[in-house]
Design an enzyme around this catalytic site. Sequence first.
Site, mmCIF file in Angstrom:
data_model
loop_
_atom_site.group_PDB
_atom_site.id
_atom_site.type_symbol
_atom_site.label_atom_id
_atom_site.label_comp_id
_atom_site.label_asym_id
_atom_site.label_seq_id
_atom_site.Cartn_x
_atom_site.Cartn_y
_atom_site.Cartn_z
ATOM 1 C CD GLU A 182 -1.249 -0.221 3.715
ATOM 2 O OE1 GLU A 182 -2.165 -1.058 3.588
ATOM 3 O OE2 GLU A 182 -1.072 0.428 4.755
ATOM 4 C CG HIS A 230 -2.598 0.643 7.808
ATOM 5 N ND1 HIS A 230 -2.467 -0.263 6.786
ATOM 6 C CD2 HIS A 230 -3.352 0.037 8.756
ATOM 7 C CE1 HIS A 230 -3.115 -1.371 7.112
ATOM 8 N NE2 HIS A 230 -3.662 -1.218 8.297
#
Lengths: 376, 290
Positions: free
Chosen positions: B210, B247
């Site tokens: 990611e 995150h």
Amino acid sequence: MFVEEHPAKRLLTEGGIPVPRGELAGSPDKAAQIAERLQAPVAIKAQVPAGRRGKAGGVRFADRPAEAREATAQILGARLGGFVVEHVLVEERVSIARELYAAVTNDAARACPLLLFASEGGMDIEEIHAKFPDRIVMVPLDVRRGLEAPQAHTLLQRTLLPPPAQEAIGDLLVKLYRLYRKLDAELLEINPLALTAAGGLVALDCKLVIDDSAVRRQTQIPVARLQGTSLEMRARAEGLLYVELEGNVAILANGAGLTMSTMDAVTFYGGRPANFMEIGGDAYKKGEVALSIVLGKPGVKSLLVNLCGAFARTDVMAQGIVRGWQQLKPQIPVAFSIHGTGEEEAIRLVREQLGIEPYEEMDDAVRAAIDMARPA
Amino acid sequence: MPADNAVRVLVQGITGREGSFWTERMKQYGTPIVAGVTPGKGGRAVHGVPVYDSVEAAWNGHAPDTSVLFVPPPAVKQAALDAIGCGLRRLVMLAEHVPVHDVMEVLAEARERGVEVIGPNCPGIVVPGRYSVGIMPAWARNMFQPGTVGVVSRSGSLGALVCLDMVRAGFGESAFIGIGGDPIVGTTFRDALQQFEADPGTQAVVMLGEVGGTMEEDAAAFIPEMSKPVVAFIAGTSAPEGKRMGHAGAIVAGTRGSARSKIDALRAEGAHVADVPSQVSVLLSRLLGE
């Protein structure tokens, strides 16, 4: 968390690093009074929790109190990096013999602190790196051993600065490193670090970013102002992470990776995501408020609910969303994709309570939500 | 490779709600959990697992090699250092919001002693049919089946989605490793690729990255040295710059950390990069002919 310059400089002072004399002003008159008191040419610096203020016109210089008043009037109320300027720092101008650069930051790849020093300053470290690659000292440090004066002095030998300056800078780097550790900083940067004609060192600017995971134990640091749209602020107050985007397909998903992937899939199949909204973790209980936020964005035409349960249970998440849907009764088409832990119960809930059949494939749900967002 | 070891698992924070809940799940799956630790609660048992006051006491009686930490973020550093100090070989740090400086201290100590640390902010490891250390639903047969594809993911939710898809397409996992969503983690993508390359039970690797950091780019450089194909998906192509996407590590700063940079680096080194998660299984089928 970005710490504004004025509190950051207060922390530098407490750590034994000199900064120019100065005070905060919230009005042009106050700025003029401070300039009067300082009896010196001053810098007027916009206080916002964002970098690159100089390039955005957030720093002015004034020789006299009247000019300080005028410059402050121009800066206050302006918008910089997404924040309205409410205060300026009025600071004595220091006569600079040489501008330097000093910082300690987290080196993610090496998983250790990284010490950076350059005998050139006043520009971005990237720019210094491009123009003067041989004037940068860049050293990974062992977090358990830290940085002590002998090591700092050895590192500075290759800068070819005069030995007394090296001595002073070495001592300053040790203090900078200790502050970085004490404050749980991600980045503690002094740029420029001024070497004065008298041989002293003064931190003219300071950029301090605290690790968000450590903010709770850094109670001495003032909590930063936050930036965002009104929906983003509302989500934050509810303990939800919501990022508003340009599109018209609203998204509810769980987990950071799945939520991003859902946005990406909407984009890939030709649609435009309206938001990032993660309802995993504890946020599953907030289905109703999460729904009202994502549907609160003007121009949203459809909703895509994409749940994939691992440790988070889709049946519990679906409960919150179904309850929210029944209370809000939104007049908008919705496509569900539900997989993983608790999927049977979650699908049954959506089918029975909302009369909606979830799609078997995530990609089909994505395409349906995009189609429903298109003008009829 | 995790599958090669006969694991002996220690659960730190075993008497807490999560620790106790997942101890039962991991045990039911067949994971050899030999002991648990909660300071001040030694002497009792949790789901038949003996509890000790310290890692040292648990170590003396049971010689665990792997520890999974169900302790709150402020306690992670000391718990991890205790485990490393006692000679455990592998740590799984699940907690989110562990201060990054604490993580760096743990990793420095672990590196010096050759200890593997997975996480923090991670869902843990599953070796289907053998054991589970962490909080993935290993018992879900539509998600985890013994097989030959190694899966490594920063995200638990995305990992779950791709594993479901893979199992439906007829694949199984040699192991699932959730490395975590923090900016600084122990086991990196590159480490996982190396482990899977060395593992005789793995035929191909799925890597789910990611935005944020340069871990995917660093891993890409290892791909030319591999004999096994790598299929990748990078989440966050549509993530705006300067916003943290859930995150702590998922943030694009300028061009640094962008999905484009990662996808380009992976493709340049020979990885097969999927545009959407569902393509991962399609690419695997093409590569492994199933």
